[in-house]
Every structure is written in structure tokens, then in C-alpha cells.
Design an enzyme around this catalytic site. Structure first.
Site, short mmCIF file in Angstrom:
data_model
loop_
_atom_site.label_atom_id
_atom_site.label_comp_id
_atom_site.label_asym_id
_atom_site.label_seq_id
_atom_site.Cartn_x
_atom_site.Cartn_y
_atom_site.Cartn_z
N THR A 13 0.82 -1.23 0.00
CA THR A 13 0.00 0.00 0.00
C THR A 13 0.85 1.27 0.00
O THR A 13 0.31 2.37 -0.08
CB THR A 13 -0.91 0.01 1.25
OG1 THR A 13 -0.08 -0.22 2.40
CG2 THR A 13 -1.98 -1.05 1.17
N VAL A 16 6.21 2.95 -2.90
CA VAL A 16 7.01 2.02 -3.70
C VAL A 16 6.23 0.72 -3.97
O VAL A 16 6.21 0.21 -5.09
CB VAL A 16 8.36 1.72 -3.02
CG1 VAL A 16 9.10 0.61 -3.73
CG2 VAL A 16 9.22 2.98 -2.95
N ARG A 41 -3.80 -1.98 9.70
CA ARG A 41 -4.61 -0.81 9.30
C ARG A 41 -5.10 -0.93 7.86
O ARG A 41 -6.19 -0.45 7.53
CB ARG A 41 -3.75 0.48 9.37
CG ARG A 41 -3.39 0.98 10.73
CD ARG A 41 -2.71 2.36 10.62
NE ARG A 41 -1.48 2.35 9.82
CZ ARG A 41 -0.28 2.02 10.30
NH1 ARG A 41 -0.15 1.68 11.56
NH2 ARG A 41 0.79 2.04 9.53
N SER A 42 -4.31 -1.53 7.00
CA SER A 42 -4.68 -1.60 5.57
C SER A 42 -5.39 -2.91 5.21
O SER A 42 -5.88 -3.05 4.09
CB SER A 42 -3.43 -1.49 4.70
OG SER A 42 -2.76 -0.30 4.98
N CYS A 132 17.93 4.29 -3.71
CA CYS A 132 17.54 4.92 -4.98
C CYS A 132 18.65 5.77 -5.61
O CYS A 132 18.90 5.68 -6.81
CB CYS A 132 16.28 5.76 -4.78
SG CYS A 132 16.26 6.67 -3.24
N GLY A 163 10.77 9.74 -2.05
CA GLY A 163 11.71 8.80 -1.43
C GLY A 163 11.43 8.57 0.04
O GLY A 163 11.82 7.56 0.61
N ARG A 238 17.41 17.05 0.16
CA ARG A 238 15.99 16.86 -0.17
C ARG A 238 15.47 18.16 -0.78
O ARG A 238 15.69 19.24 -0.23
CB ARG A 238 15.21 16.54 1.11
CG ARG A 238 13.79 16.14 0.87
CD ARG A 238 13.63 14.77 0.28
NE ARG A 238 14.03 13.71 1.20
CZ ARG A 238 14.19 12.44 0.85
NH1 ARG A 238 14.02 12.05 -0.40
NH2 ARG A 238 14.55 11.54 1.74
N HIS A 245 14.96 11.74 -8.66
CA HIS A 245 16.16 12.30 -8.03
C HIS A 245 17.10 12.81 -9.14
O HIS A 245 17.27 12.14 -10.16
CB HIS A 245 16.92 11.23 -7.25
CG HIS A 245 16.22 10.73 -6.02
ND1 HIS A 245 15.09 11.30 -5.50
CD2 HIS A 245 16.53 9.67 -5.21
CE1 HIS A 245 14.72 10.64 -4.41
NE2 HIS A 245 15.57 9.64 -4.22
N ASN A 318 12.94 7.91 -8.85
CA ASN A 318 13.38 7.20 -7.65
C ASN A 318 12.43 6.10 -7.21
O ASN A 318 12.85 5.14 -6.55
CB ASN A 318 13.56 8.21 -6.50
CG ASN A 318 12.30 9.01 -6.23
OD1 ASN A 318 11.78 9.68 -7.14
ND2 ASN A 318 11.79 8.95 -5.02
P1 A2P Z 1 0.36 0.59 5.72
O1 A2P Z 1 -0.07 1.33 4.45
O2 A2P Z 1 -0.67 -0.37 6.19
O3 A2P Z 1 0.88 1.53 6.79
P2 A2P Z 1 5.42 4.35 2.58
O4 A2P Z 1 6.91 4.14 2.44
O5 A2P Z 1 4.80 4.95 1.35
O6 A2P Z 1 5.07 5.07 3.83
O7 A2P Z 1 4.81 2.85 2.71
C1 A2P Z 1 5.25 1.92 3.67
C2 A2P Z 1 4.56 0.57 3.39
O8 A2P Z 1 5.04 -0.38 4.36
C3 A2P Z 1 3.06 0.61 3.55
O9 A2P Z 1 2.49 -0.34 2.70
C4 A2P Z 1 2.87 0.19 5.01
O10 A2P Z 1 1.60 -0.35 5.28
C5 A2P Z 1 3.93 -0.90 5.10
N1 A2P Z 1 4.38 -1.15 6.46
C6 A2P Z 1 5.00 -0.31 7.32
N2 A2P Z 1 5.27 -0.91 8.50
C7 A2P Z 1 4.81 -2.18 8.39
C8 A2P Z 1 4.76 -3.30 9.28
N3 A2P Z 1 5.26 -3.26 10.51
N4 A2P Z 1 4.18 -4.44 8.83
C9 A2P Z 1 3.69 -4.51 7.57
N5 A2P Z 1 3.69 -3.48 6.69
C10 A2P Z 1 4.24 -2.34 7.09
#
Ligand code: A2P
Length: 341
Positions: A13, A16, A41-42, A132, A163, A238, A245, A318
Site C-alpha cells: 500500500t 514504492v 490498518r490496511s 535509490c 523517497g 531533499r 532524483h 526514484n
Molecule cells: P500501511 O499502508 O498499512 O501503513 P510508505 O513508504 O509509502 O510510507 O509505505 C510503507 C509501506 O510499508 C506501507 O504499505 C505500510 O503499510 C507498510 N508497512 C510499514 N510498517 C509495516 C509493518 N510493521 N508491517 C507490515 N507493513 C508495514
């Protein structure tokens, strides 16, 4: 018939992870079944893949049963914990985080540069995707290093907010909107305002005064080019750009090489597109690299302050070549050359 694989994307989600799913579809990766993993959460959210809706599941220790390839982009702590669990289940992990990159038993791979290193996946069941900024740097420099040897690299980066992830994309958008409406911008992700600003600060500061991002460029470049003798110094900045990038790259080579030779060599280099015609105002720009997989190289000119010096400007998306596409390219070689036998 082409063998198909059960694939999981951890962090599906995120900024990347989303692109990883898109790349698997675009590049027609031989997916039998795709699992999308994220936090609780997702869980329950739906994402599209090849015209079908897939329900996102919570990433747990049980997520990798029957999965052949796991592509991770869920942060270093998640990779540290779950990549070994996946490997124990026979799932080969391609990890986009920094967790495993400098482990001597884990290959760090850019397919245009060191695809042979993928063979080392058997050590731990993990292959690391580089940072990246490192990926686009070595795509541009590997052919030059091979031909004349690079002695020293001085690099300054101009890195997009994507990034840092989805939250940072939102932060730049909302801060820009607030300022243009004469409102006070809110700061949540970066320690200072990023809209209409530049922050010489990416990742945490280390004892030597550099940031971790700057030292990643040093160590990862040496590992991928398989040459610890290269002197490298970096400044990572940044900038208020959403995607791609840009990098100012200065190199000193062992043997002399002219800008024309560099231009001609890079014209046929894999993954590189030379955009270098000053008369026509043509040079690599973030807005042209975004959404594509090529590393754009231009402004190739002699560094007139030293004997064997070249300057260039290197730009890539990136999220794509710097993360998702590079990881999927690694998975393609792994699937085709190692897991199909
Ligand atoms: P979620 O969307 O449920 O928070 P970004 O780098 O764009 O912030 O995305 C980070 C990704 O890694 C998201 O899909 C996030 O899920 C997932 N993520 C972060 N921490 C965890 C975790 N502890 N277990 C599983 N997925 C994780």
C-alpha cells in the site's frame, strides 16, 4: 511453458509497493498468485492487479507459506524481522530496505551492472535492492568504470520527497497549498519546511558528520562496482520535487577519457538515455524521468580543474528505477535463471 510463481509484495500500500504491483503487471511477470501485505490498518483494502481486485492482508509470520518470491518495501525494521521468516519458508526475498544491503552474505544488485551477483541469493535467501540514489549513479558510471577505472566520485543529490514515502508526498502538497494561500504550513515528516526549501539532511546524522543516506552512497556504490578503492564523498539534499532524483556527479578516472567518448559509450549502455544537447536546451530533468525506467544522463563535460575529470547530471525516477522496477528486474532474473530450473 513459462513457469509461474507465487509472489508476495510486502508494503504493497506504500508509494514504492504500489509501483511494484504496477511493474509486475506492466512487465508481465509470471505471477501465479499475488499476495498483497501491509499493516493491520490496511488489511481488507482492495488493490487492482491485471484487472482483478486483490484484498490486502496483514503481514504476519504466516504470510509466506507457499510463496516463491517476496518483494519487500515496508521499511528496514519490517525487513529485518520478516525477511528471514520468509526465507525459512523457502521464499526468496528481494528487499528494498536498507536492512540487508551491507551484509556480506546478501547480494546488492543493479541488473544492468552486476546481475551475476544474484547467484549469491542462496546464502540467506535474500537479495537487496540498493538505495535509490545509488542505483541511478551506478547505472551511469559502471560502463565508465569498466573502461577507464574510476578513482574518485564527488556526488551531490537533489532528491524528491517521494523517497520518504506517501506521507512526505502529502506534506509537500499541503505545505505548498498552505503557503500559496497565506496560511501557516504544518510540519509532520521533515524537521523543517520542505515547500520552497532545500534540506541538506536525508536519513539520520552519523558521528562523522555525514548523513546515513550519504554513507549509503559510499558503501553501496563500492559494493556494486566491486571496488573498495574508489574514493567517494557525497552530499544528499531533499528538494521540493515530487518524483525523480537528480544528481551532480564529478568523477576522476585513472585513464583519460573525453566527454565525447563518455557520451558515445553511454549511448549504448543498458538502462541509460543520453539527453545532452545544450544548443537545444536539452538536458535531463526530473519531470522527464518521472514515470520511466531510464536513467537520463547529460551535461557531460570535462572537469577542467584536474587532468582526468568528467562532470555530468544524472536523473531517474526514484520510485521506479530507484526502487520498484529495479526490484522487479532482479526478481525477473531470479525467476528466469535460477528458480525455473
Ligand atoms: P500501511 O499502508 O498499512 O501503513 P510508505 O513508504 O509509502 O510510507 O509505505 C510503507 C509501506 O510499508 C506501507 O504499505 C505500510 O503499510 C507498510 N508497512 C510499514 N510498517 C509495516 C509493518 N510493521 N508491517 C507490515 N507493513 C508495514
Amino acid at each position: 511453458m513459462r513457469k509461474e510463481f507465487n509472489v508476495a509484495v510486502a508494503g504493497a500500500t506504500g508509494a514504492v509497493g504500489n509501483q511494484m504491483v504496477a511493474c509486475l503487471e506492466e512487465r508481465n511477470f509470471p505471477v501465479k498468485n499475488l499476495r498483497l501485505l501491509a499493516t493491520a490498518r490496511s488489511a481488507g483494502r482492495k488493490m487492482r492487479f491485471r484487472g482483478e481486485e486483490i484484498v490486502v492482508e496483514e503481514l504476519t509470520e504466516l504470510s509466506f507459506k507457499g510463496v516463491d518470491i517476496g518483494i519487500f518495501s515496508a521499511g528496514a525494521a519490517t525487513s529485518q524481522k520478516f525477511a528471514p521468516v520468509a526465507a525459512q519458508n523457502g521464499c526468496v526475498v528481494v528487499d528494498n530496505s536498507s536492512a540487508w544491503r551491507m551484509d556480506v552474505d546478501v547480494p546488492l544488485v543493479v541488473p544492468e551492472v552486476n546481475p551475476h551477483a544474484i547467484a549469491g541469493y542462496t546464502n540467506k535467501g535474500i537479495i537487496a535492492n540498493p538505495n535509490c540514489s545509488t542505483i541511478q549513479l551506478v547505472v551511469a558510471l559502471a560502463p565508465i568504470h569498466k573502461k577507464v577505472g574510476i578513482k574518485r566520485i564527488v556526488i551531490s543529490t537533489y532528491q524528491a520527497v517521494s523517497g520518504t514515502g506517501k506521507k512526505a508526498i502529502d506534506e509537500l502538497y499541503y505545505q505548498t497549498r498552505a503557503i500559496l494561500n497565506f496560511l501557516e504550513p504544518e510540519k509532520k515528516v521533515y524537521p523543517h519546511r520542505i515547500a520552497f526549501n532545500c534540506l541538506p539532511h536525508i536519513d539520520v546524522f552519523l558521528e562523522n558528520g555525514y548523513t546515513k543516506e550519504e554513507m549509503k552512497l559510499v558503501y553501496e556504490t563500492r559494493k556494486i562496482l566491486e571496488d573498495d578503492s574508489i574514493g567517494i564523498t557525497a552530499t544528499a539534499v531533499r528538494v521540493p520535487v515530487f518524483f525523480s532524483h537528480s544528481e551532480s556527479v564529478n568523477i576522476e578516472t585513472h585513464q583519460p577519457i573525453s566527454p565525447a567518448e563518455v557520451r558515445s559509450m553511454l549511448t549504448t549502455a543498458p538502462g541509460v538515455k543520453v539527453v545532452d544537447d545544450c544548443q537545444q536546451n536539452l538536458y535531463p530533468m526530473a519531470i522527464d524521468a518521472a514515470g520511466k525506467d531510464d536513467t537520463l544522463v547529460g551535461r557531460i563535460r570535462a572537469d577542467e580543474s584536474i587532468a582526468n575529470g568528467i562532470n555530468m547530471w544524472v536523473v531517474a525516477d526514484n520510485i521506479r528505477k530507484g526502487a520498484a522496477s529495479n526490484a522487479v528486474q532482479i526478481a525477473e532474473i531470479l525467476a528466469r535463471d535460477y528458480l525455473s530450473k
